[in-house]
Design a protein around this motif. Structure first.
Motif, PDB file in Angstrom:
ATOM      1  N   VAL A 206       0.869  -1.175   0.000  1.00  0.00           N
ATOM      2  CA  VAL A 206       0.000   0.000   0.000  1.00  0.00           C
ATOM      3  C   VAL A 206       0.903   1.222   0.000  1.00  0.00           C
ATOM      4  CG1 VAL A 206      -1.743   1.296   1.261  1.00  0.00           C
ATOM      5  CG2 VAL A 206      -1.881  -1.195   1.160  1.00  0.00           C
ATOM      6  N   GLY A 207       0.714   2.113  -0.960  1.00  0.00           N
ATOM      7  CA  GLY A 207       1.578   3.270  -1.090  1.00  0.00           C
ATOM      8  C   GLY A 207       0.844   4.576  -0.915  1.00  0.00           C
ATOM      9  N   ILE A 208       1.533   5.541  -0.299  1.00  0.00           N
ATOM     10  CA  ILE A 208       1.043   6.912  -0.181  1.00  0.00           C
ATOM     11  C   ILE A 208       2.151   7.813  -0.706  1.00  0.00           C
ATOM     12  CG2 ILE A 208       0.299   8.733   1.384  1.00  0.00           C
ATOM     13  CD1 ILE A 208      -0.832   6.607   3.220  1.00  0.00           C
ATOM     14  N   GLY A 213       2.403  10.854  -7.185  1.00  0.00           N
ATOM     15  CA  GLY A 213       2.668   9.473  -7.545  1.00  0.00           C
ATOM     16  C   GLY A 213       3.885   9.237  -8.397  1.00  0.00           C
ATOM     17  N   VAL A 214       4.797  10.195  -8.508  1.00  0.00           N
ATOM     18  CA  VAL A 214       5.931  10.023  -9.420  1.00  0.00           C
ATOM     19  C   VAL A 214       6.902   8.948  -8.944  1.00  0.00           C
ATOM     20  CG1 VAL A 214       5.787  12.379 -10.287  1.00  0.00           C
ATOM     21  CG2 VAL A 214       7.184  11.896  -8.278  1.00  0.00           C
ATOM     22  N   GLU A 215       6.943   8.648  -7.643  1.00  0.00           N
ATOM     23  CA  GLU A 215       7.872   7.653  -7.125  1.00  0.00           C
ATOM     24  C   GLU A 215       7.288   6.244  -7.139  1.00  0.00           C
ATOM     25  OE1 GLU A 215      10.936   7.953  -6.327  1.00  0.00           O
ATOM     26  OE2 GLU A 215      11.232  10.120  -6.264  1.00  0.00           O
ATOM     27  N   LEU A 216       6.023   6.101  -6.750  1.00  0.00           N
ATOM     28  CA  LEU A 216       5.452   4.777  -6.545  1.00  0.00           C
ATOM     29  C   LEU A 216       4.543   4.313  -7.678  1.00  0.00           C
ATOM     30  CD1 LEU A 216       4.614   4.869  -2.719  1.00  0.00           C
ATOM     31  CD2 LEU A 216       6.631   3.932  -3.848  1.00  0.00           C
ATOM     32  N   PHE A 217       3.959   5.228  -8.440  1.00  0.00           N
ATOM     33  CA  PHE A 217       3.019   4.794  -9.462  1.00  0.00           C
ATOM     34  C   PHE A 217       3.668   4.014 -10.605  1.00  0.00           C
ATOM     35  CE2 PHE A 217      -0.390   6.808  -7.395  1.00  0.00           C
ATOM     36  CZ  PHE A 217      -1.556   6.409  -8.025  1.00  0.00           C
ATOM     37  N   PRO A 218       4.947   4.201 -10.935  1.00  0.00           N
ATOM     38  CA  PRO A 218       5.540   3.279 -11.923  1.00  0.00           C
ATOM     39  C   PRO A 218       5.537   1.820 -11.464  1.00  0.00           C
ATOM     40  CG  PRO A 218       6.866   5.256 -11.727  1.00  0.00           C
ATOM     41  CD  PRO A 218       5.839   5.333 -10.656  1.00  0.00           C
ATOM     42  N   LEU A 219       5.418   1.584 -10.155  1.00  0.00           N
ATOM     43  CA  LEU A 219       5.398   0.230  -9.604  1.00  0.00           C
ATOM     44  C   LEU A 219       3.981  -0.234  -9.300  1.00  0.00           C
ATOM     45  CD1 LEU A 219       8.237   0.900  -6.987  1.00  0.00           C
ATOM     46  CD2 LEU A 219       8.514   0.248  -9.373  1.00  0.00           C
ATOM     47  N   ALA A 220       2.988   0.417  -9.904  1.00  0.00           N
ATOM     48  CA  ALA A 220       1.599   0.246  -9.490  1.00  0.00           C
ATOM     49  C   ALA A 220       1.064  -1.159  -9.705  1.00  0.00           C
ATOM     50  CB  ALA A 220       0.712   1.256 -10.225  1.00  0.00           C
ATOM     51  N   PHE A 223       0.961  -3.043  -6.488  1.00  0.00           N
ATOM     52  CA  PHE A 223       0.365  -2.406  -5.317  1.00  0.00           C
ATOM     53  C   PHE A 223      -1.116  -2.728  -5.230  1.00  0.00           C
ATOM     54  CE2 PHE A 223       4.281  -0.260  -5.043  1.00  0.00           C
ATOM     55  CZ  PHE A 223       4.356   0.341  -3.793  1.00  0.00           C
ATOM     56  N   SER A 224      -1.561  -3.019  -4.019  1.00  0.00           N
ATOM     57  CA  SER A 224      -2.987  -3.268  -3.782  1.00  0.00           C
ATOM     58  C   SER A 224      -3.759  -1.975  -3.614  1.00  0.00           C
ATOM     59  CB  SER A 224      -3.170  -4.137  -2.535  1.00  0.00           C
ATOM     60  OG  SER A 224      -2.575  -5.400  -2.704  1.00  0.00           O
ATOM     61  N   ALA A 225      -3.090  -0.896  -3.233  1.00  0.00           N
ATOM     62  CA  ALA A 225      -3.750   0.401  -3.069  1.00  0.00           C
ATOM     63  C   ALA A 225      -2.689   1.483  -3.162  1.00  0.00           C
ATOM     64  CB  ALA A 225      -4.485   0.488  -1.733  1.00  0.00           C
ATOM     65  N   LEU A 226      -3.081   2.617  -3.757  1.00  0.00           N
ATOM     66  CA  LEU A 226      -2.180   3.754  -3.900  1.00  0.00           C
ATOM     67  C   LEU A 226      -2.965   5.049  -3.725  1.00  0.00           C
ATOM     68  CD1 LEU A 226       0.274   2.963  -6.861  1.00  0.00           C
ATOM     69  CD2 LEU A 226       0.893   3.566  -4.532  1.00  0.00           C
ATOM     70  N   ALA A 227      -2.319   6.016  -3.087  1.00  0.00           N
ATOM     71  CA  ALA A 227      -2.895   7.350  -2.930  1.00  0.00           C
ATOM     72  C   ALA A 227      -1.851   8.368  -3.352  1.00  0.00           C
ATOM     73  CB  ALA A 227      -3.332   7.594  -1.489  1.00  0.00           C
ATOM     74  N   ASP A 228      -2.274   9.384  -4.122  1.00  0.00           N
ATOM     75  CA  ASP A 228      -1.319  10.366  -4.626  1.00  0.00           C
ATOM     76  C   ASP A 228      -1.602  11.783  -4.152  1.00  0.00           C
ATOM     77  OD1 ASP A 228      -3.613  10.821  -6.023  1.00  0.00           O
ATOM     78  OD2 ASP A 228      -2.699  10.775  -8.020  1.00  0.00           O
ATOM     79  N   ASP A 229      -2.507  11.963  -3.188  1.00  0.00           N
ATOM     80  CA  ASP A 229      -2.761  13.280  -2.620  1.00  0.00           C
ATOM     81  C   ASP A 229      -3.236  13.089  -1.184  1.00  0.00           C
ATOM     82  OD1 ASP A 229      -5.884  13.428  -2.534  1.00  0.00           O
ATOM     83  OD2 ASP A 229      -5.416  12.736  -4.560  1.00  0.00           O
ATOM     84  N   PRO A 230      -3.142  14.132  -0.338  1.00  0.00           N
ATOM     85  CA  PRO A 230      -3.502  13.966   1.075  1.00  0.00           C
ATOM     86  C   PRO A 230      -4.951  13.569   1.306  1.00  0.00           C
ATOM     87  CG  PRO A 230      -2.145  15.921   0.778  1.00  0.00           C
ATOM     88  CD  PRO A 230      -2.479  15.429  -0.600  1.00  0.00           C
ATOM     89  N   VAL A 282       0.275  -6.588   5.254  1.00  0.00           N
ATOM     90  CA  VAL A 282       0.220  -5.321   4.524  1.00  0.00           C
ATOM     91  C   VAL A 282       1.422  -4.474   4.911  1.00  0.00           C
ATOM     92  CG1 VAL A 282      -1.121  -3.234   4.054  1.00  0.00           C
ATOM     93  CG2 VAL A 282      -2.295  -5.409   4.476  1.00  0.00           C
ATOM     94  N   VAL A 283       2.161  -3.985   3.929  1.00  0.00           N
ATOM     95  CA  VAL A 283       3.248  -3.043   4.145  1.00  0.00           C
ATOM     96  C   VAL A 283       2.830  -1.697   3.575  1.00  0.00           C
ATOM     97  CG1 VAL A 283       5.652  -2.475   3.654  1.00  0.00           C
ATOM     98  CG2 VAL A 283       5.004  -4.841   4.085  1.00  0.00           C
ATOM     99  N   VAL A 284       2.765  -0.691   4.435  1.00  0.00           N
ATOM    100  CA  VAL A 284       2.338   0.654   4.045  1.00  0.00           C
ATOM    101  C   VAL A 284       3.581   1.513   3.853  1.00  0.00           C
ATOM    102  CG1 VAL A 284       0.916   2.635   4.645  1.00  0.00           C
ATOM    103  CG2 VAL A 284       0.230   0.347   5.382  1.00  0.00           C
ATOM    104  N   LEU A 285       3.785   2.024   2.656  1.00  0.00           N
ATOM    105  CA  LEU A 285       4.939   2.867   2.346  1.00  0.00           C
ATOM    106  C   LEU A 285       4.479   4.297   2.164  1.00  0.00           C
ATOM    107  CD1 LEU A 285       5.381  -0.004   0.334  1.00  0.00           C
ATOM    108  CD2 LEU A 285       7.661   0.933   0.655  1.00  0.00           C
ATOM    109  N   VAL A 286       4.961   5.181   3.020  1.00  0.00           N
ATOM    110  CA  VAL A 286       4.664   6.609   2.935  1.00  0.00           C
ATOM    111  C   VAL A 286       5.905   7.293   2.390  1.00  0.00           C
ATOM    112  CG1 VAL A 286       3.973   8.667   4.199  1.00  0.00           C
ATOM    113  CG2 VAL A 286       3.088   6.426   4.888  1.00  0.00           C
TER     114      VAL A 286
END
Length: 456
Positions: A206-208, A213-220, A223-230, A282-286
Motif C-alpha cells: 500500500v503506497g502513499i 505518484g511520481v515515485e510509486l506509481f511506476p510500480l503500481a 500495489f494493492s492500493a495507492l494514494a497520490d494526494d492527502p 500489509v506493508v504501508v509505504l509513505v
C-alpha cells in the motif's frame, strides 16, 4: 631466472589490476592469505600493545620462581576461530578471566591499524566469547548483495553493512521503520529496492505518494492500493483501520482457547492462524510524510489531524493484524505538529541517509543512539545510498543500498503482479493501469513522410 622474474611481474600486475577493478576477487585470491598470515604473526604483540592481555596466574609465577626460569609473558585472548570470508576475516576470541568485551570494542580502531585491515567491528557472542569481523577492503564502495542472501517470509535483504554482513529488513522482528534523508541522498533507491524485494512475496503493498505518484506509481502493478494526494491518503488510512479491525475479529473467532488446545496453537496475531485463514500482511509505504502533516487552512488542519491519528493507531495496533509501516521523509520532528513524536516512538528501525543539518540526524537517533548522530552528519554527498541504520536497542551500523534502477524495480513488480492480493476493503484505491505489452509486440513508429522538393 628470467622466466621466474617474468612470472612474478605478471602476478604482481594481475594482483594490482584485480585490486583496482575487482576487489572481491583480489581478496579471495591474494588478500585473505596475506591478511591471515599477518594476523597470526602479529597477534601476541598487537594484543599486548592494545592492552588486551592479562598477567599470568600466580601458580605459573610460583613455578617459574622455583625453577629459576624467566617469568611467563602476559596472556592474550585465545584464538578460537579464524575464518576468511569474501569480504574479510572473522576472528573469534575466548577472553581470559578478568577481560571484558567492552575492552575489545574500544580497541577496534587500534586493531584495524595494527593488522592492516580496512575496518574492524566487534560483537559479543556469549559470555567470554567475542567475535571480530575484519574487512579487507571498502565493501561499501561497490555494493553487490551476495546471491546467498537469506530471503524468508517478511524478511528481505536491503543493504550491505560496513563489516561485510547483509543488512535485512525483518518485519516480524521490527514491524515499523523510519527512513530520512535529504534530496539525492539515496532514500528513494532504498525504498525502491525494498519494493523490488517484497514484490516476490505474498504481501499487500500500500503506497502513499503525495508527489502526484511520481515515485510509486511506476510500480503500481504490484500495489494493492495507492494514494497520490492527502485527501485520498486520509480515506485510504481510514480503510486500513477498518481492515485492521476486521482482521482482529477474525483472530478472535479463531483463537481456539479451549482447554484441550496446546498453548502454541492459541492465536494472538495473523501468524498464529492456519495458512488457509491467514490474511495477507500489509506493508504501508509513505513516501514523504511531511506532505501529510503540513497544512495552511482549517480544513487542511482537520485532515492533517485525521491522518496523523490514523498513522499512530496503525503503528500502535497494526502489528498483530499484519500491518507494517515504512515512513520516509526529509525531516521528521516535532515541528510537524502534535502526534509526530508519538508516531516516531513507535518506529523501531531508524535509517538516516545524508542530511543537511545535525538536527535532522538527531530526529532519527537522538532518542535511541546518540553516537549515530555524528556518523550520520559525516556521510559525504558523493556517496548516495550510504546510510546509518539503528534500532531501539541502541546498536547501529553504516550500510549502503545497492543501486536499483527504476526499470529494474518496474520489471520486478510486473513479473510478480499476479501475487498482488485483492483486499476488498481497499478495492476503491486499487490503481488502474493498462495491461503490459511485451516489447516485441509494440508496433514500430511509422516513418515520417518524405518532404517534397521545393521549387524556386
Amino acid at each position: 631466472m628470467r622466466w621466474l622474474l617474468a612470472s612474478a611481474a605478471l602476478v604482481a600486475v594481475l594482483a594490482g589490476l584485480l585490486r583496482w577493478r575487482r576487489p572481491t576477487w583480489y581478496w579471495l585470491a591474494f588478500g585473505a592469505a596475506f591478511a591471515t598470515l599477518r594476523v597470526l604473526v602479529r597477534y601476541s604483540s598487537v594484543m599486548d600493545a592494545c592492552g588486551l592481555t592479562v598477567p599470568p596466574p600466580r601458580w605459573r609465577l610460583a613455578i617459574a620462581r622455583m625453577a629459576n626460569r624467566p617469568a611467563p609473558e602476559p596472556r592474550a585472548p585465545r584464538i578460537r576461530r579464524l575464518l576468511p570470508t569474501r569480504t574479510g576475516l572473522v576472528l573469534r576470541l575466548g577472553l581470559r578471566p578478568g577481560q571484558d568485551a567492552f575492552d575489545v570494542a574500544v580497541s577496534c580502531d587500534r586493531l584495524r591499524h595494527s593488522f592492516g585491515m580496512y575496518g574492524v567491528a566487534s560483537r559479543e557472542i556469549r559470555s567470554g566469547v567475542v567475535e571480530l569481523r575484519m574487512t579487507g577492503y571498502d565493501v561499501l564502495k561497490r555494493v553487490r548483495l551476495p546471491a546467498s542472501a537469506e530471503r524468508t517470509t517478511m524478511k528481505v535483504p536491503v543493504a550491505l553493512r560496513e563489516d561485510g554482513a547483509v543488512h535485512y529488513r525483518d518485519y516480524r522482528t521490527a514491524p515499523h521503520a523510519l527512513t530520512i534523508g535529504a534530496t539525492k541522498s539515496g532514500k528513494s533507491v532504498y525504498q525502491r529496492n525494498l519494493v523490488a524485494e517484497l514484490a516476490s512475496q505474498e504481501v499487500a503493498l500500500v503506497g502513499i505518494d503525495c508527489k502526484q505518484g511520481v515515485e510509486l506509481f511506476p510500480l503500481a502493478r504490484r500495489f494493492s492500493a495507492l494514494a497520490d494526494d492527502p485527501d485520498t491518503a486520509a480515506d485510504l488510512l481510514d480503510a486500513l483501520i477498518a481492515h485492521m479491525e476486521d482482521v482482529y475479529q477474525l483472530i478472535r473467532t479463531e483463537q481456539r482457547i479451549t482447554a484441550d488446545t496446546p498453548d502454541a496453537d492459541i492465536a494472538a496475531d495473523i501468524w498464529d492462524l492456519p495458512d488457509h485463514l491467514r490474511p495477507a500482511p500489509v506493508v504501508v509505504l509513505v513516501d514523504e510524510v511531511a506532505e501529510l502533516a503540513l497544512f495552511s487552512t482549517k480544513d487542511e488542519e482537520k485532515r492533517r489531524d485525521r491522518i496523523i491519528t490514523a498513522l499512530v493507531r496503525l503503528a500502535q495496533l497494526g502489528r498483530a493484524a499484519g500491518i507494517y509501516l515504512e515512513i520516509c521523509g526529509q525531516r521528521f520532528g516535532s515541528e510537524l505538529g502534535k502526534g509526530i513524536t508519538m508516531l516516531r516512538a513507535q518506529l523501531t528501525v531508524r535509517t538516516a541517509h545524508r542530511v543537511n543539518d545535525e538536527t535532522s540526524a538527531a530526529m532519527a537517533f537522538g532518542d535511541i543512539a546518540p553516537d549515530a548522530v555524528l556518523a550520520t552528519i559525516q556521510i559525504p554527498a558523493t556517496s548516495p545510498g550510504l546510510a546509518v541504520s539503528g534500532d531501539a536497542s541502541g546498536g547501529w551500523a553504516r550500510v549502503r543500498t545497492p543501486h536499483t534502477s527504476l526499470r529494474t524495480a518496474v520489471n520486478a513488480c510486473n513479473k510478480y503482479a499476479h501475487l498482488t492480493p485483492d483486499l476488498p476493503g481497499l478495492a476503491a484505491f486499487r490503481p488502474i493501469v493498462e495491461p503490459s505489452v511485451p516489447l516485441a509486440k509494440i508496433p514500430a513508429p511509422a516513418p515520417a513522410p518524405a518532404e517534397s522538393p521545393t521549387t524556386a
